[in-house]
Design a protein around this motif. Structure first.
Motif, PDB file in Angstrom:
ATOM      1  N   ASN A 183       0.750  -1.198  -0.026  1.00  0.00           N
ATOM      2  CA  ASN A 183      -0.078  -0.002   0.044  1.00  0.00           C
ATOM      3  C   ASN A 183       0.876   1.374  -0.152  1.00  0.00           C
ATOM      4  O   ASN A 183       0.692   2.191  -0.819  1.00  0.00           O
ATOM      5  N   VAL A 184       1.861   1.171   0.716  1.00  0.00           N
ATOM      6  CA  VAL A 184       2.756   2.456   0.962  1.00  0.00           C
ATOM      7  C   VAL A 184       3.535   2.593  -0.211  1.00  0.00           C
ATOM      8  O   VAL A 184       4.209   3.561  -0.516  1.00  0.00           O
ATOM      9  N   GLY A 185       3.740   1.862  -1.166  1.00  0.00           N
ATOM     10  CA  GLY A 185       4.723   1.853  -2.592  1.00  0.00           C
ATOM     11  C   GLY A 185       5.903   1.370  -2.150  1.00  0.00           C
ATOM     12  O   GLY A 185       6.677   1.994  -3.362  1.00  0.00           O
ATOM     13  N   LEU A 186       6.069   0.347  -1.431  1.00  0.00           N
ATOM     14  CA  LEU A 186       7.689  -0.058  -1.328  1.00  0.00           C
ATOM     15  C   LEU A 186       8.158  -0.645  -2.618  1.00  0.00           C
ATOM     16  O   LEU A 186       9.354  -0.418  -3.098  1.00  0.00           O
ATOM     17  N   PHE A 187       7.325  -1.151  -3.413  1.00  0.00           N
ATOM     18  CA  PHE A 187       7.688  -1.706  -4.747  1.00  0.00           C
ATOM     19  C   PHE A 187       7.437  -1.021  -5.966  1.00  0.00           C
ATOM     20  O   PHE A 187       7.781  -1.537  -6.985  1.00  0.00           O
ATOM     21  N   ASP A 188       6.904   0.127  -5.724  1.00  0.00           N
ATOM     22  CA  ASP A 188       6.690   0.897  -6.995  1.00  0.00           C
ATOM     23  C   ASP A 188       7.869   1.350  -7.685  1.00  0.00           C
ATOM     24  O   ASP A 188       7.904   1.354  -8.850  1.00  0.00           O
ATOM     25  N   PRO A 189       8.714   2.083  -7.082  1.00  0.00           N
ATOM     26  CA  PRO A 189       9.890   2.468  -7.813  1.00  0.00           C
ATOM     27  C   PRO A 189      10.788   1.438  -8.714  1.00  0.00           C
ATOM     28  O   PRO A 189      11.171   1.484  -9.785  1.00  0.00           O
ATOM     29  N   LEU A 190      10.741   0.209  -8.194  1.00  0.00           N
ATOM     30  CA  LEU A 190      11.256  -0.928  -8.681  1.00  0.00           C
ATOM     31  C   LEU A 190      10.567  -1.324  -9.973  1.00  0.00           C
ATOM     32  O   LEU A 190      11.238  -1.499 -11.054  1.00  0.00           O
TER      33      LEU A 190
END
Length: 454
Positions: free
Chosen positions: A92-99
């Motif tokens: 939810n917080v976007g930990l995997f988004d940049p990758l």
């Protein structure tokens, strides 16, 4: 008589679960409780014994002779509860988004880069252990790109599900929890035994994606000189599929803190610094407080995430009733002894790899809990008659996970096949055609590491 009751209980459990007459939690608790009552009525056991069998399997039991304590299902149940909560928060917080965005941007118009970006993004997204979420995100992010470039959508489907099948075996994944609970082995030890095979399988998944990319380059006559750039609108749409998934929950300002905390928890989990449930419980509390601060918002997040975490945790706890009655009543031992009598003596010591292969169709076509709690735990007792450890039996029962992600009992796969314009059977054949080496990798890898006795 106990053998007959054991068979009747297992068959009833599998049939009722497969026909959706009962929920997983209901099947794991109601069916064994009814058969436990039958055991009490037909033997010298008492109702107090029945509740003790369940209590021992839920909490712990102490061996009267050795003093050894065997933990019950409450241990893996708490682990899966807090691990699912933690990784849902991180998603939810976007930990995997940049990758994910990095891989998508690198893909550009090269079919090879597209397939490589697909497999690496799927690997990153599936770390939270949720099949449905991974498929939704991957289809939203990559489907339009594959269509624009004219790439085979069947390849997209196979590339997406292959990492899911591998990393579903993480300690917070359903198969590992089910196998460890059913056979009474520590989750962390089972995961340590599985990890070399998982890593080797991931290398194969990447190599397979590379192979698909090379094939698509040739089929589409792609060349650097005639590079077909991705339309900026399509690229932006792909990135928005990642960015716009519940944007109000994203917390990019805390990205590095969340990343370091996650690596720290996983490192301590692998090093066995503390029980996984403790690590993920503390991690969940810290992550929610850090990222959302306001207690009202934290409570809202817990309410929203509860359904994801509660169902598998309840199933794990319900499994204590099933395993407790089956083992405590003597039904498991009686059934194992009966099966042992049917197995030729020469095959017995070498049955682990044979069982791993034969059990693969059962893993594909049966509900996961039906297989692990209805079949594999009994087979562990059978293999124990020939000197094969419970851990060896548990590893053997996990080999068939190489084909789990073509199971007709996984609803999200129908969404995947619909979006990739395939019927379900053609998807199964395509996966089997290209991904069968994973089964061999597991068999050979686990045999070489010594966790699968041959």
């Amino acid at each position: 008589m106990l053998t007959f009751l054991a068979l009747a209980m297992i068959v009833s459990f599998i049939v009722l679960l497969a026909q959706k007459k009962l929920s997983v939690f209901g099947a794991l608790t109601i069916v064994p409780f009814i058969f436990g009552i039958l055991v009490v009525l037909l033997t010298d056991a008492s109702f107090m014994d029945l509740f003790r069998w369940i209590q021992d399997a839920l909490f712990f039991k102490v061996n009267a002779e050795t003093g050894k304590v065997s933990m019950g299902v409450i241990s893996p149940g708490l682990l899966i509860l807090f691990a699912v909560l933690y990784f849902d928060v991180m998603l939810n917080v976007g930990l995997f988004d940049p990758l994910c965005e990095f891989f998508i941007k690198k893909a550009k118009g090269d079919p090879l880069k597209v397939t490589m970006s697909t497999v690496l993004t799927a690997t990153a997204v599936t770390m939270n252990g949720d099949t449905t979420t991974t498929i939704i995100i991957m289809v939203a992010a990559f489907l339009s790109l594959y269509k624009q470039l004219g790439m085979k959508l069947s390849y997209l489907a196979v590339i997406i599900v292959t990492p899911i099948g591998i990393f579903n075996q993480l300690p917070w994944g359903g198969p590992t929890i089910a196998a460890a609970t059913a056979m009474g082995v520590p989750v962390s030890e089972l995961f340590a035994a599985l990890l070399p095979g998982m890593l080797a399988a991931e290398v194969f998944a990447i190599a397979m994606a590379y192979y698909f990319g090379v094939k698509e380059r040739k089929r589409l006559n792609w060349s650097k000189e005639q590079m077909k750039d991705i339309d900026s609108g399509v690229m932006e749409g792909m990135l928005q599929a990642i960015r716009e998934k519940e944007p109000e929950l994203k917390r990019p300002q805390y990205y590095w803190v969340n990343l370091i905390m996650t690596f720290g928890i996983l490192t301590m989990l692998i090093l066995e610094v503390a029980h996984g449930a403790i690590l993920f419980m503390l991690g969940t509390a810290i992550a929610l407080t850090l990222n959302y601060k306001n207690s009202g918002l934290v409570n809202e997040r817990l309410d929203d995430l509860a359904s994801d975490a509660l169902a598998p945790a309840l199933a794990t706890l319900g499994a204590g009733v099933f395993s407790g009655v089956l083992s405590g009543s003597g039904m498991a031992l009686a059934l194992a002894q009966s099966i042992t009598m049917l197995i030729p003596e020469s095959i017995g010591p070498h049955m682990a790899p044979l069982y791993a292969i034969i059990a693969t169709p059962a893993i594909v076509f049966l509900p996961q809990d039906a297989f692990y709690f209805g079949i594999s735990n009994v087979m562990a007792d059978v293999m124990g008659q020939y000197g094969i450890s419970t851990m060896g039996a548990a590893v053997a029962s996990m080999v068939g996970q190489s084909f789990r992600l073509i199971s007709p009992v996984i609803p999200a796969l129908y969404m995947l096949t619909d979006h990739t314009e395939q019927n379900f059977v053609s998807f199964q054949f395509t996966y089997a055609k290209y991904a069968w080496p994973i089964l061999v990798i597991y068999l050979v890898g686990y045999s070489l590491t010594g966790v699968l006795p041959i």
